[in-house]
Design an enzyme around this catalytic site. Structure first.
Site, short mmCIF file in Angstrom:
data_model
loop_
_atom_site.label_atom_id
_atom_site.label_comp_id
_atom_site.label_asym_id
_atom_site.label_seq_id
_atom_site.Cartn_x
_atom_site.Cartn_y
_atom_site.Cartn_z
N LYS A 93 41.92 20.39 26.52
CA LYS A 93 42.65 19.63 26.01
C LYS A 93 42.71 19.51 24.34
O LYS A 93 41.58 19.30 23.88
CB LYS A 93 42.28 18.03 26.50
CG LYS A 93 43.39 17.18 25.84
CD LYS A 93 43.18 15.52 26.73
CE LYS A 93 44.28 14.63 26.56
NZ LYS A 93 44.20 13.69 27.43
N THR B 77 37.28 10.29 30.28
CA THR B 77 36.32 11.27 30.05
C THR B 77 35.00 10.79 30.42
O THR B 77 34.76 9.60 29.99
CB THR B 77 36.59 11.64 28.43
OG1 THR B 77 37.54 12.34 28.20
CG2 THR B 77 35.23 12.54 27.94
N ASN C 80 43.65 3.36 20.62
CA ASN C 80 42.21 2.95 20.97
C ASN C 80 41.38 3.68 20.37
O ASN C 80 41.56 5.06 19.67
CB ASN C 80 42.29 3.47 22.67
CG ASN C 80 41.86 5.01 22.71
OD1 ASN C 80 40.64 5.19 22.62
ND2 ASN C 80 42.81 5.84 23.07
N ARG C 81 40.04 3.12 20.10
CA ARG C 81 38.88 3.88 19.64
C ARG C 81 37.54 3.54 20.43
O ARG C 81 36.69 3.19 20.15
CB ARG C 81 38.66 3.24 18.43
CG ARG C 81 38.55 1.88 18.01
CD ARG C 81 38.13 1.58 16.74
NE ARG C 81 38.06 -0.05 16.26
CZ ARG C 81 39.06 -0.33 15.63
NH1 ARG C 81 40.36 0.08 15.39
NH2 ARG C 81 38.92 -1.94 15.29
N ASN D 50 46.31 15.28 23.25
CA ASN D 50 45.45 14.02 23.24
C ASN D 50 46.23 13.10 22.12
O ASN D 50 47.40 13.37 21.65
CB ASN D 50 44.13 14.34 22.49
CG ASN D 50 43.06 13.44 23.20
OD1 ASN D 50 43.28 12.28 23.14
ND2 ASN D 50 41.92 14.09 23.72
N THR D 51 45.61 12.06 21.85
CA THR D 51 46.16 11.17 20.95
C THR D 51 46.34 11.59 19.55
O THR D 51 45.39 12.65 19.08
CB THR D 51 45.41 9.92 20.85
OG1 THR D 51 44.15 9.85 20.79
CG2 THR D 51 45.38 8.98 22.33
N PHE E 267 34.52 7.31 24.36
CA PHE E 267 33.81 7.88 25.79
C PHE E 267 32.92 6.81 26.15
O PHE E 267 31.93 7.24 26.57
CB PHE E 267 33.19 9.06 25.19
CG PHE E 267 34.00 10.30 24.93
CD1 PHE E 267 35.34 10.21 25.13
CD2 PHE E 267 33.37 11.33 24.48
CE1 PHE E 267 36.24 11.26 24.83
CE2 PHE E 267 34.24 12.61 24.35
CZ PHE E 267 35.63 12.44 24.34
N SER F 209 39.36 14.21 21.40
CA SER F 209 39.39 12.75 20.97
C SER F 209 39.00 12.43 19.43
O SER F 209 38.04 12.95 18.92
CB SER F 209 38.48 12.22 21.82
OG SER F 209 38.11 10.70 21.42
N ASN G 117 37.33 18.27 27.06
CA ASN G 117 37.89 17.30 25.88
C ASN G 117 37.36 17.81 24.47
O ASN G 117 36.00 17.31 24.63
CB ASN G 117 37.90 15.85 26.41
CG ASN G 117 38.61 14.97 25.49
OD1 ASN G 117 38.95 15.26 24.23
ND2 ASN G 117 38.83 13.60 25.75
N GLY H 210 41.55 8.77 30.80
CA GLY H 210 41.38 7.71 29.86
C GLY H 210 41.57 6.29 30.65
O GLY H 210 41.12 5.14 30.17
N LEU H 211 42.35 6.43 31.68
CA LEU H 211 42.84 5.04 32.26
C LEU H 211 41.70 4.54 33.36
O LEU H 211 41.14 3.71 33.44
CB LEU H 211 44.21 5.01 33.13
CG LEU H 211 44.82 3.80 33.45
CD1 LEU H 211 44.74 2.85 32.23
CD2 LEU H 211 46.13 3.98 34.07
N ASP H 212 41.31 5.75 34.17
CA ASP H 212 40.43 5.63 35.31
C ASP H 212 39.00 6.45 34.90
O ASP H 212 38.77 7.45 35.45
CB ASP H 212 40.87 6.19 36.65
CG ASP H 212 39.90 5.79 37.80
OD1 ASP H 212 39.04 4.88 37.42
OD2 ASP H 212 40.09 5.91 38.96
N LYS H 213 38.56 6.02 33.61
CA LYS H 213 37.54 6.70 33.04
C LYS H 213 36.41 7.03 33.96
O LYS H 213 35.59 8.19 33.70
CB LYS H 213 36.89 5.67 31.89
CG LYS H 213 37.77 5.65 30.46
CD LYS H 213 37.29 4.72 29.63
CE LYS H 213 38.13 4.60 28.35
NZ LYS H 213 38.10 6.03 27.54
N ASN I 11 37.70 9.87 18.49
CA ASN I 11 36.85 8.65 18.54
C ASN I 11 35.52 8.92 18.61
O ASN I 11 34.52 8.14 18.65
CB ASN I 11 37.24 7.80 19.62
CG ASN I 11 38.55 7.14 19.40
OD1 ASN I 11 39.06 6.70 18.21
ND2 ASN I 11 39.54 6.99 20.26
N THR I 12 35.05 10.37 18.78
CA THR I 12 33.79 10.75 18.68
C THR I 12 33.32 11.59 17.50
O THR I 12 34.12 12.55 17.26
CB THR I 12 33.43 11.45 20.06
OG1 THR I 12 33.26 10.86 21.15
CG2 THR I 12 32.15 12.01 19.98
#
Length: 365
Positions: A226, A93, A118-119, A255-256, A122, A183, A180, A70-73, A185-186
């Site tokens: 995950k 991801t 975060n939302r 995950n979150t 992906f 998440s 993954n 998530g940081l270095d997508k 958010n999908t």
């Protein structure tokens, strides 16, 4: 001190997503300057401590602290992150096709809660550009995992094709892979954690991993799943049983969360996945449950709310062989990685362990 006194005040006055991009771009730039990686190592690297080294799935990890997905997508700053003390990192991801993600704003800081919501949805450059980034990164100095997902427009009934495409396109670039399915958010993605959908998806993933291994040769590459922290007792047991039966290599927990319990910041009502301090205890309990359910036979990577060495150690004693950070890195800066490793050495000594592997699952003995 450099981060907390200079960089953080500047970044925290910026829009969170703009600050995120500035950080990734900056790390990418510094790592590609002459002497840049040596400078980063000089500032932030972690000495090689024998007691913190571990091996899983035939992969060596110099220390157990990793960077969560998530940081270095887009795998843009792999050399930079590899130079600041991490034992491993996840990129992604990533989805087969590039996608813009959800509408802005979609990333929120909750400083009083030491959390983020975060939302993002992906947002990523797709497998072709990620492959190019990983190729440009050159020889890896730490293990790199590729976190894979499905495109938003792909229905769940066809999800396995997206995961297969990610493995096909990136198999040569990852040391291990992470599926993954958790998440928030999908739309409907978390439904893939249950029942026949999960069995079918993991069977397809395992089949594709075997196909690519046969083509590439060498040692087989691990694949992990995950999962979300918002599962209850029976759901967890059934899902873990399905994961074990699939033959995958391990689980990342977690995950979150979609929970908002105990939050105080004005952004607490924002839709999306919550990470950071509110997840600390919840993810540790989930690790404990999974370790018990699998009798410690399936390696776990612990993720969620790790700010201190004690947080990391609690997850290790609960059953995690490795751990990952994300939100704490935003709040604490790159010096966090060294502090966590040094703190783990102290905690190991205090408990009479000579290696980190001896502490894994200690709370169950």
């Amino acid at each position: 001190m450099l981060y907390k006194n200079i960089a953080k005040p500047v970044l925290f006055r910026m829009d969170p997503e703009k600050a995120h991009h500035l950080t990734i771009d900056g790390l990418h730039t510094v790592a590609n300057l002459p002497g840049g990686r040596a400078l980063l190592r000089g500032l932030y690297s972690v000495p090689a401590y024998a007691e913190l080294e571990t091996s899983l799935w035939g992969v060596r990890f110099a220390n157990p602290i990793g960077l969560a997905a998530g940081l270095d997508k887009n795998a843009k700053a792999v050399p930079g992150f590899s130079s600041i003390g991490f034992g491993f990192m996840e990129v992604g991801t990533v989805t087969p096709k590039p996608q813009a993600g959800n509408e802005l704003p979609r990333l929120f800081r909750l400083p009083e809660d030491h959390a983020l919501i975060n939302r993002m949805g992906f947002n990523n450059v797709g497998i072709e550009t990620m492959a190019e980034h990983l190729k440009q990164a050159g020889r890896r100095t730490i293990p790199v995992a590729v976190n894979i997902g499905k495109n938003k427009v792909t229905p769940n009934e066809q999800a396995e094709e997206d995961y297969r495409a990610c493995i096909r396109g990136l198999y040569g670039y990852g040391d291990f892979f992470v599926v993954n399915i958790s998440s928030p958010n999908t739309p409907d993605l978390r439904n893939l954690q249950h029942g026949d959908d999960l069995s079918r998806l993991l069977a397809a993933v395992q089949d594709e991993m075997k196909l690519q291994h046969q083509k590439a040769g060498g040692a087989p590459k691990p694949v992990l799943v995950k999962i979300a922290p918002d599962l209850e007792g029976d759901e967890i047991e059934y899902m873990v049983r399905t994961i074990v039966e699939s033959g995958v290599s391990g689980i990342i927990a977690s995950n979150t969360t979609i929970s908002r319990a105990g939050l105080t910041h004005k952004h607490k009502g924002e839709t999306g996945g919550l990470s950071g301090r509110p997840l600390t205890e919840r993810s540790t309990k989930l690790i404990h449950t999974i370790y018990s359910a699998t009798e410690g036979k399936l390696p776990i990577i612990g993720s969620g709310g790790i700010f201190t060495a004690r947080d990391a150690y609690d997850k290790i004693r609960a059953g995690a062989s490795l751990v990952e950070v994300y939100t704490a890195l935003i709040y604490e800066g790159p010096g966090l990685v060294r502090r966590l490793n040094e703190g783990l050495r102290e905690l190991l000594r205090k408990d009479g362990f000579s290696r980190i592997s001896e502490a894994v699952g200690a709370d169950h003995r």
